[in-house]
Design a protein around this motif. Structure first.
Motif, PDB file in Angstrom:
ATOM      1  N   SER A 124       1.845   4.501   9.273  1.00 48.68           N
ATOM      2  CA  SER A 124       1.915   4.079   7.869  1.00 48.68           C
ATOM      3  C   SER A 124       2.855   2.898   7.657  1.00 48.68           C
ATOM      4  CB  SER A 124       2.385   5.256   7.003  1.00 48.68           C
ATOM      5  OG  SER A 124       3.683   5.683   7.398  1.00 48.68           O
ATOM      6  N   SER A 125       3.144   2.148   8.730  1.00 46.09           N
ATOM      7  CA  SER A 125       4.100   1.045   8.628  1.00 46.09           C
ATOM      8  C   SER A 125       3.472  -0.302   8.946  1.00 46.09           C
ATOM      9  CB  SER A 125       5.286   1.295   9.567  1.00 46.09           C
ATOM     10  OG  SER A 125       5.948   2.486   9.239  1.00 46.09           O
ATOM     11  N   GLY A 126       2.182  -0.425   8.700  1.00 46.67           N
ATOM     12  CA  GLY A 126       1.529  -1.716   8.899  1.00 46.67           C
ATOM     13  C   GLY A 126       0.644  -1.791  10.116  1.00 46.67           C
ATOM     14  N   GLY A 127       0.883  -0.951  11.117  1.00 46.41           N
ATOM     15  CA  GLY A 127       0.006  -0.915  12.284  1.00 46.41           C
ATOM     16  C   GLY A 127       0.198  -2.053  13.264  1.00 46.41           C
ATOM     17  N   TYR A 128       1.406  -2.612  13.372  1.00 48.07           N
ATOM     18  CA  TYR A 128       1.649  -3.719  14.291  1.00 48.07           C
ATOM     19  C   TYR A 128       1.358  -3.313  15.738  1.00 48.07           C
ATOM     20  CZ  TYR A 128       3.999  -6.334  10.569  1.00 48.07           C
ATOM     21  OH  TYR A 128       4.274  -7.027   9.418  1.00 48.07           O
ATOM     22  N   LEU A 129       1.976  -2.215  16.168  1.00 49.81           N
ATOM     23  CA  LEU A 129       1.817  -1.767  17.549  1.00 49.81           C
ATOM     24  C   LEU A 129       0.358  -1.460  17.866  1.00 49.81           C
ATOM     25  CD1 LEU A 129       2.891  -0.767  20.267  1.00 49.81           C
ATOM     26  CD2 LEU A 129       3.458   1.397  19.179  1.00 49.81           C
ATOM     27  N   HIS A 130      -0.305  -0.771  16.945  1.00 48.28           N
ATOM     28  CA  HIS A 130      -1.702  -0.391  17.159  1.00 48.28           C
ATOM     29  C   HIS A 130      -2.588  -1.631  17.290  1.00 48.28           C
ATOM     30  CE1 HIS A 130      -5.294   2.082  16.964  1.00 48.28           C
ATOM     31  NE2 HIS A 130      -5.744   1.372  15.946  1.00 48.28           N
ATOM     32  N   HIS A 131      -2.366  -2.631  16.471  1.00 46.59           N
ATOM     33  CA  HIS A 131      -3.199  -3.838  16.513  1.00 46.59           C
ATOM     34  C   HIS A 131      -2.976  -4.600  17.821  1.00 46.59           C
ATOM     35  CE1 HIS A 131      -5.601  -7.041  14.631  1.00 46.59           C
ATOM     36  NE2 HIS A 131      -4.818  -7.867  15.306  1.00 46.59           N
ATOM     37  N   ILE A 132      -1.741  -4.662  18.289  1.00 53.50           N
ATOM     38  CA  ILE A 132      -1.462  -5.358  19.545  1.00 53.50           C
ATOM     39  C   ILE A 132      -2.120  -4.642  20.718  1.00 53.50           C
ATOM     40  CG2 ILE A 132       0.406  -5.944  21.148  1.00 53.50           C
ATOM     41  CD1 ILE A 132       2.141  -6.476  18.639  1.00 53.50           C
ATOM     42  N   LEU A 133      -2.042  -3.312  20.733  1.00 56.73           N
ATOM     43  CA  LEU A 133      -2.702  -2.556  21.796  1.00 56.73           C
ATOM     44  C   LEU A 133      -4.213  -2.744  21.754  1.00 56.73           C
ATOM     45  CD1 LEU A 133      -0.683   0.800  21.702  1.00 56.73           C
ATOM     46  CD2 LEU A 133      -0.631  -0.941  23.497  1.00 56.73           C
ATOM     47  N   PRO A 171       0.818  -1.222   0.000  1.00 64.41           N
ATOM     48  CA  PRO A 171       0.000   0.000   0.000  1.00 64.41           C
ATOM     49  C   PRO A 171       0.846   1.265   0.000  1.00 64.41           C
ATOM     50  CG  PRO A 171      -0.041  -1.036   2.164  1.00 64.41           C
ATOM     51  CD  PRO A 171       0.637  -2.004   1.231  1.00 64.41           C
ATOM     52  N   GLN A 172       2.060   1.219   0.568  1.00 69.13           N
ATOM     53  CA  GLN A 172       2.909   2.420   0.577  1.00 69.13           C
ATOM     54  C   GLN A 172       3.358   2.785  -0.827  1.00 69.13           C
ATOM     55  OE1 GLN A 172       3.466  -0.281   2.502  1.00 69.13           O
ATOM     56  NE2 GLN A 172       3.205   0.400   4.628  1.00 69.13           N
ATOM     57  N   MET A 197      11.203   0.981  12.951  1.00 66.36           N
ATOM     58  CA  MET A 197      11.321   1.163  11.506  1.00 66.36           C
ATOM     59  C   MET A 197      12.518   2.058  11.212  1.00 66.36           C
ATOM     60  SD  MET A 197       8.851  -0.569  10.103  1.00 66.36           S
ATOM     61  CE  MET A 197       7.544  -1.521  10.880  1.00 66.36           C
ATOM     62  N   ALA A 198      13.275   1.737  10.175  1.00 67.24           N
ATOM     63  CA  ALA A 198      14.507   2.462   9.871  1.00 67.24           C
ATOM     64  C   ALA A 198      14.243   3.869   9.335  1.00 67.24           C
ATOM     65  CB  ALA A 198      15.343   1.676   8.864  1.00 67.24           C
ATOM     66  N   CYS A 199      13.148   4.053   8.607  1.00 66.59           N
ATOM     67  CA  CYS A 199      12.900   5.331   7.942  1.00 66.59           C
ATOM     68  C   CYS A 199      12.162   6.309   8.859  1.00 66.59           C
ATOM     69  CB  CYS A 199      12.078   5.125   6.675  1.00 66.59           C
ATOM     70  SG  CYS A 199      12.949   4.206   5.387  1.00 66.59           S
ATOM     71  N   PRO A 200      12.644   7.529   8.999  1.00 65.80           N
ATOM     72  CA  PRO A 200      11.890   8.534   9.751  1.00 65.80           C
ATOM     73  C   PRO A 200      10.517   8.752   9.125  1.00 65.80           C
ATOM     74  CG  PRO A 200      14.124   9.287   9.270  1.00 65.80           C
ATOM     75  CD  PRO A 200      13.910   8.046   8.460  1.00 65.80           C
ATOM     76  N   GLY A 201       9.494   8.759   9.933  1.00 64.43           N
ATOM     77  CA  GLY A 201       8.145   8.938   9.418  1.00 64.43           C
ATOM     78  C   GLY A 201       7.469   7.660   9.014  1.00 64.43           C
ATOM     79  N   GLY A 202       8.212   6.548   8.947  1.00 58.59           N
ATOM     80  CA  GLY A 202       7.602   5.271   8.611  1.00 58.59           C
ATOM     81  C   GLY A 202       7.825   4.854   7.172  1.00 58.59           C
ATOM     82  N   CYS A 203       7.116   3.812   6.769  1.00 59.27           N
ATOM     83  CA  CYS A 203       7.368   3.162   5.482  1.00 59.27           C
ATOM     84  C   CYS A 203       6.949   4.002   4.277  1.00 59.27           C
ATOM     85  CB  CYS A 203       6.657   1.818   5.438  1.00 59.27           C
ATOM     86  SG  CYS A 203       7.339   0.602   6.583  1.00 59.27           S
ATOM     87  N   THR A 204       6.049   4.965   4.444  1.00 62.94           N
ATOM     88  CA  THR A 204       5.704   5.817   3.307  1.00 62.94           C
ATOM     89  C   THR A 204       6.873   6.713   2.907  1.00 62.94           C
ATOM     90  OG1 THR A 204       4.683   7.354   4.890  1.00 62.94           O
ATOM     91  CG2 THR A 204       3.208   5.861   3.694  1.00 62.94           C
ATOM     92  N   ASN A 205       7.877   6.799   3.769  1.00 58.95           N
ATOM     93  CA  ASN A 205       9.065   7.608   3.487  1.00 58.95           C
ATOM     94  C   ASN A 205      10.239   6.721   3.080  1.00 58.95           C
ATOM     95  OD1 ASN A 205      10.520  10.039   3.303  1.00 58.95           O
ATOM     96  ND2 ASN A 205      11.269   9.864   5.398  1.00 58.95           N
ATOM     97  N   GLY A 206       9.948   5.540   2.537  1.00 60.29           N
ATOM     98  CA  GLY A 206      11.004   4.622   2.133  1.00 60.29           C
ATOM     99  C   GLY A 206      11.889   5.173   1.037  1.00 60.29           C
ATOM    100  N   GLY A 207      13.095   4.606   0.935  1.00 63.54           N
ATOM    101  CA  GLY A 207      14.068   5.112  -0.033  1.00 63.54           C
ATOM    102  C   GLY A 207      13.656   4.912  -1.474  1.00 63.54           C
ATOM    103  N   GLY A 208      12.735   3.977  -1.753  1.00 64.26           N
ATOM    104  CA  GLY A 208      12.304   3.725  -3.119  1.00 64.26           C
ATOM    105  C   GLY A 208      11.092   4.516  -3.549  1.00 64.26           C
TER     106      GLY A 208
END
Length: 614
Positions: free
Chosen positions: A365-374, A123-124, A466-477
């Motif tokens: 924007s990185s999949g919502g792992y933390l949010h889903h667990i909470l 989706p990103q 996540m390695a990218c500041p701001g999450g996966c929507t800010n990926g290098g690609g």
């Protein structure tokens, strides 16, 4: 090196501390003439000899070397590029169901050269293209499907007219990852959970339980960094595969079983927001050797994901075939162009009537792992609420699930390498004092951390890293703000600023552009909410869940019962256990980089290499 990749493009790049050590030292080739073997060679003669051949470096070599920290894809990532996709399509004909078994057996001409082509799209990456072409994320997804599988897409050109039989939305497999992540955390944190100490060297093994705090493993840049520089965090890493890896495992394991073909006859490309996803696809742990029944050790393992390209490379793919991406239809493929997946239950799961949506902005924007667990823990604890506290910057956020004065669970989000470095420093175990009579297990706090900082981090149950500041929507690609006008001009579209020349974009403009990409990423959530909720009761009836348990079962519009039923069905039809399908392992990466080696050891090593001795 990829033509579109440079260190300046990568916001997760850390400069290597040393040069690449892969090109090994070689001795001059032995002379074939009859000169005296004991003659001393002069510098002039040595200079006239043929230089050694250039070393061949692959992505797998990069993963086995700790000379670079992250972004090792800067070395020969052309092995996974849009060119590789086109070359493979031109070299193999698309196999079509239901004739796949016959064609594989060679009863239909040159069918042994055919392949089943499958694509998965994140989706990103769709959000990046949606922002560029001013369409919704769903419309961008339709345009990608039209390119990869539609009548006016890749099949219209090329040597064999090959295209992709299935285009899968990784949001579907992300739902399976979220449910499995919540189960993993609950199991690891259970009071009666058996979590024995791992043996040295097995801290990241697939059959071990991660220890608190559990750290996400879906970001390959972060994993590469941890394995090479901070192996003490391996016991904390989630063993769960990423949506990209899990999609590859499902595609190859099911198609290989259903069509009775070798996994090598299935070719899977993933469209991702990050160059580091190419490294993930190259991991030896994510191959058919991990799940193929009766795997022969002598057989070469087949990667679950054969190639990874980014949003920018996807546009290069279209341009190379003379296709104007902006002119592709924005509507879904018709049923006449869709081939059902060879399992009715999995077909309904992978291609649902209503498109899986991204979570709300609070999930990130990185999949919502933390949010889903909470949310899972909150559903299990009625009357509880989630407290949010921002850390030192916007990429560090702390969460607490509380009910009255009781804190049920604490978690956090750490994005960007600067914040990650702070996290791992606090997780570093203390060293015993070397002073005579010194206390055991005491050391100076790294980086001047305040008292209790390390203990505070260790109190987290889960940390989304996540390695990218701001999450996966800010990926290098992803497509950057400075590239937008050029991309639009290539597609025959007007500049975003009209006829007015745009100033050179800076960090402010890039931040605003990332906001537009995030807006596109979350654009489908609200529109799809009503339809998704309307379908919830029907889904519960399909899996046999009554209305009393519906509230506890549905977490963020995801049915835990339905996902677990799908995973059990997947395991049953492939005859592979759930652990081998869902989980993977991590390992400490060691090398001699930076270590002092004496001249005698160096010469002895060279002598052994050429078959000599003392």
């Amino acid at each position: 090196m990829s033509a579109i990749l440079s260190a300046d493009d990568l916001n997760d790049f850390i400069s290597p501390g040393v040069a690449c050590i892969k090109p090994i030292e070689t001795l001059p080739a032995q002379s074939q003439d009859n000169t005296n073997a004991y003659e001393v060679t002069t510098e002039e003669k040595a200079a006239a000899s043929q230089p050694p051949p250039p070393a061949s470096i692959s992505l797998t070599d990069c993963l086995a070397c700790s000379g670079c920290v992250t972004s090792a894809e800067a070395v020969l990532v052309s092995l996974q590029s849009h060119t590789e996709v086109l070359t493979t399509l031109d070299a193999h004909r698309s196999l079509r169901a239901p004739y796949v078994p016959n064609t594989i057996n060679g009863t239909n001409g040159h069918s042994h050269e055919g392949k089943l082509f499958v694509a998965s799209v994140s989706p990103q990456a769709r959000a990046s293209l949606a922002a560029v072409f001013s369409v919704s994320e769903a419309e961008a997804g339709n345009m990608i499907a039209q390119l990869l599988s539609g009548p006016s897409g890749l099949r219209a050109g090329g040597h064999n007219g090959s295209d992709f039989t299935w285009v899968i939305d990784t949001n579907v497999m992300r739902e399976a990852c979220l449910v499995a992540a919540a189960d993993e955390v609950a199991t690891a944190l259970a009071p009666n959970s058996a979590n024995p100490l791992s043996k040295p060297g097995t801290e990241g093994a697939i059959d071990t339980t991660p220890k608190q705090p559990i750290l996400t493993s879906a970001c390959p840049g972060w994993i590469c960094y941890a394995e090479k520089t901070h192996p003490y965090v391996l016991p904390h890493l989630s063993r769960l595969k990423s949506p990209q890896a899990l999609t590859g495992t499902l595609v190859k394991s099911v198609l290989a079983q259903r069509y009775n073909v070798s996994p090598s006859s299935i070719w899977h490309v993933a469209v991702m927001p990050c160059f580091d996803k190419k490294l993930e696809a190259s991991r030896s742990e994510l191959t058919s050797s991990a799940w193929l029944p009766n795997h022969n050790a002598s057989q070469e393992p087949v990667r679950d994901v054969d190639c990874v390209i980014t949003a920018r490379e996807l546009l290069h793919l279209a341009t190379a075939r003379g296709i104007n991406f902006a002119s592709l239809p924005r509507t879904p493929l018709t049923e006449t162009h869709r081939t059902p997946f060879p399992d009715q239950k999995l077909d309904a799961f992978l291609f649902p009537p209503s498109r899986p949506t991204n979570h709300d902005e609070v999930a990130g924007s990185s999949g919502g792992y933390l949010h889903h667990i909470l949310q899972t823990y909150q559903a299990q604890n009625p009357g509880s609420s989630i407290s949010v506290s921002r850390g030192r910057n916007a990429d560090v956020v702390e969460y607490s699930l509380v009910r009255g004065p009781e804190t049920i669970i604490r978690a956090a989000r750490f994005y960007g390498f600067r914040n990650i470095q702070n996290l791992v420093r606090r997780l570093k175990p203390p060293k015993a004092s070397r002073l005579p009579g010194g206390k055991t297990g005491v050391s100076r706090r790294p980086g001047g951390a305040a008292a209790g900082a390390g203990e505070g981090v260790k109190e987290y149950a889960y940390v989304e890293v996540m390695a990218c500041p701001g999450g996966c929507t800010n990926g290098g690609g992803q497509i950057k703000v400075q590239e937008v006008d050029h991309v639009r001009a290539q597609q025959g579209l007007q500049s975003t600023n009209g006829d007015v020349p745009a100033p050179k974009p800076g960090p402010k403009e890039q931040k605003e552009w990332l906001g537009r990409v995030d807006e596109a990423y979350f654009s489908g959530s609200d529109r799809e909410d009503e339809k998704t909720h309307a379908d919830a009761d029907e889904e519960m009836r399909d899996v046999g869940t009554n209305n009393d348990t519906c509230a506890a079962d549905m977490i963020n519009r995801i049915s835990t019962t339905k996902i677990n039923d799908i995973i059990a069905h997947w395991s049953h039809i492939t005859k592979v256990d759930k652990q081998s399908l869902l989980y993977t392992s991590f390992r400490r990466v060691e090398s001699n980089v930076g270590k002092k080696v004496s001249d005698m050891e160096r010469v002895a090593g060279l002598a052994v290499t050429v078959g000599g001795g003392w």
